[in-house]
Write a protein that holds these residues in place. Structure first.
Motif, short mmCIF file in Angstrom:
data_model
loop_
_atom_site.label_atom_id
_atom_site.label_comp_id
_atom_site.label_asym_id
_atom_site.label_seq_id
_atom_site.Cartn_x
_atom_site.Cartn_y
_atom_site.Cartn_z
N TYR A 17 0.89 -1.17 0.00
CA TYR A 17 0.00 0.00 0.00
C TYR A 17 0.92 1.22 0.00
O TYR A 17 1.71 1.38 0.93
N LYS A 20 -2.60 7.26 -1.10
CA LYS A 20 -4.03 7.33 -0.76
C LYS A 20 -4.80 8.02 -1.87
O LYS A 20 -4.28 8.93 -2.51
N SER A 138 -4.44 4.08 10.68
CA SER A 138 -3.30 3.89 9.78
C SER A 138 -3.71 2.83 8.76
O SER A 138 -4.28 1.79 9.13
N GLY A 139 -3.41 3.09 7.49
CA GLY A 139 -3.85 2.18 6.44
C GLY A 139 -3.42 0.74 6.69
O GLY A 139 -4.23 -0.20 6.62
N SER A 140 -2.15 0.55 7.04
CA SER A 140 -1.66 -0.81 7.23
C SER A 140 -2.35 -1.51 8.41
O SER A 140 -2.39 -2.75 8.46
N ARG A 143 -5.16 -4.24 7.98
CA ARG A 143 -4.84 -5.66 7.76
C ARG A 143 -4.48 -6.38 9.05
O ARG A 143 -4.52 -7.62 9.08
N ARG A 190 3.29 8.27 6.14
CA ARG A 190 2.20 9.14 5.67
C ARG A 190 2.72 10.25 4.77
O ARG A 190 2.22 10.48 3.67
C1 DP6 Z 1 5.46 0.91 3.05
O1 DP6 Z 1 -0.03 2.34 6.95
O2 DP6 Z 1 2.10 3.29 7.87
O3 DP6 Z 1 4.57 -0.11 5.00
O4 DP6 Z 1 -1.87 4.94 6.35
O5 DP6 Z 1 -0.45 6.96 6.45
O6 DP6 Z 1 -0.65 5.49 8.46
P1 DP6 Z 1 -0.66 5.57 6.95
O7 DP6 Z 1 0.63 4.74 6.45
P2 DP6 Z 1 1.10 3.25 6.77
O8 DP6 Z 1 1.86 2.89 5.40
C2 DP6 Z 1 2.44 1.65 5.19
C3 DP6 Z 1 3.33 1.71 4.00
C4 DP6 Z 1 4.19 0.48 3.78
C5 DP6 Z 1 3.49 -0.55 2.89
C6 DP6 Z 1 2.39 -1.37 3.53
O9 DP6 Z 1 2.41 -1.64 4.72
O10 DP6 Z 1 1.50 -1.79 2.76
#
Ligand code: DP6
Ligand code: ADP
Ligand code: CO
Length: 324
Positions: A17, A20, A138-140, A143, A190
């Motif tokens: 990921y 955004k 947080s996006g990750s 999961r 972020r």
């Molecule tokens: C490179 O979930 O830490 O680890 O959503 O802004 O809090 P925010 O960011 P975050 O981003 C993770 C980025 C990554 C790839 C991944 O875990 O998919």
């Protein structure tokens, strides 16, 4: 009173990921897929307390500053609202993972906080709802509600962008985590992904190819085709880092020892040991391998790294409640 602690494990994306489409709602520009790890996790409790002046956040037994506390408060408000609660909260969290170092503390941290807030607010959320809530932190973290291999489906709107478990990973899968540097990174995930989306000409190339990587890796997981899975993982991770190199100003999280670790993985493959690397927004390298090969691989890394830098992780489980 028994204090309810919620534990969430970190996860490492095999299909990343990175970017955004909606920053406020944390809607991703693409779907992603991860492996939850047993070795790294966060324990968090939330207790509402009217004797407090305002939300009070302790991380690793240290009272946090205004900025860190505000981030947690904003997130907690998402739970307080439907629960009709306005009391201040005491939030206590312990990271069994380095914080903000590219080892996914935001994933375990925000997932554990979502779980603890759910208990404190008696909302009785389903796992899917918890995943939706965790996403807002947080996006990750979306999961980290589940164990094993997990897909975060980008969805069409805020209501259907959540994670689904796709395989328990109970089939000779492991990860050697090479801790190159556990210090806090200079650029958060972020900010790093925001700059990349806004300025990197390579970002469209990323979006053009990552959806197909996801389809292919899901096939490989279904067939338990480790080599295929590894090849897609390594390539997808490198493409993500390529988008950062194209950003303005250019961004790289690598350190010299990150490259040493990547070279060693390639060397091991030449010797017939099947293993593949991936890196996140930090200098640390994660080596996807057969669990049965992990000690052998670790021994090779031990010639170039200190033992405390090398951690073997097994597939981890989803969110769970501990009672102190
Ligand atoms: C490179 O979930 O830490 O680890 O959503 O802004 O809090 P925010 O960011 P975050 O981003 C993770 C980025 C990554 C790839 C991944 O875990 O998919
Ligand atoms: P990482 O690579 O560790 O995920 P990020 O830059 O994505 O780094 O996120 C780090 C941020 O995640 C921290 O600054 C903090 O806001 C949040 N975070 C980390 N651990 C916790 C926790 N236990 N509880 C709440 N928030 C946390
Ligand atoms: Co993070």
């Amino acid at each position: 009173m028994t204090e309810k602690i919620v534990r969430a494990h970190t996860n490492i994306a095999l299909i990343k990921y990175w970017g955004k489409r909606d920053e406020a709602l944390i809607l991703p520009a693409s779907s992603s897929l991860s492996l939850t790890l047993d070795a790294f996790y966060t324990d968090t409790s939330v207790t509402f307390d009217n004797s407090l002046q305002s939300d009070t956040f302790y991380l690793n037994d240290r009272l946090q500053n205004k900025t860190a506390t505000e981030k947690v408060s904003t997130f907690l408000n998402l739970f307080r609202k439907p629960a009709g609660i306005s009391s201040p909260a005491l939030i206590k969290s312990t990271n069994f993972v380095p914080t903000a170092a590219g080892l996914a503390s935001s994933a375990s941290g925000m997932a554990a906080l979502a779980g603890a807030a759910n208990l404190a607010c008696h909302l009785q959320l389903t796992q899917r709802e918890l995943s939706l809530y965790a996403r807002r932190g947080s996006g990750s973290a979306t999961r980290s509600i589940y164990g094993g291999f997990v897909e975060w489906q980008m969805g069409t709107c805020a209501a259907d962008s959540y994670a689904v478990p796709i395989d328990d990973a109970d089939w000779d899968i492991g990860m050697l985590v090479v801790v190159v540097n556990s210090r806090k990174k200079e650029m958060s995930s972020r900010e790093g992904m925001k700059n990349t989306v806004e300025t990197s000409p390579f970002y469209t190339g990323w979006l053009d190819s990552t959806a197909n990587d996801l389809i292919e890796i899901k096939k490989a997981i279904r067939l338990q085709d480790f080599q295929k899975m590894g090849e897609i993982t390594e390539s997808n991770g490198m493409k993500m880092h390529g988008t950062m190199l194209g950003a303005n100003p250019p961004l790289s999280y690598w350190e010299p020892d990150s490259v040493v670790a990547m070279q060693l993985v390639r060397q091991l493959r030449q010797e017939g040991i099947s293993c593949y690397f991936t890196m996140d927004a930090g200098p640390n390298v994660k080596v996807l391998c057969r669990l049965t090969d992990s000690e052998k691989i670790k021994a090779r890394f031990a010639k170039q790294f200190n033992p405390e830098q090398l951690i073997i992780a097994k597939p981890g489980e989803g969110l769970k409640v501990l009672t102190k």
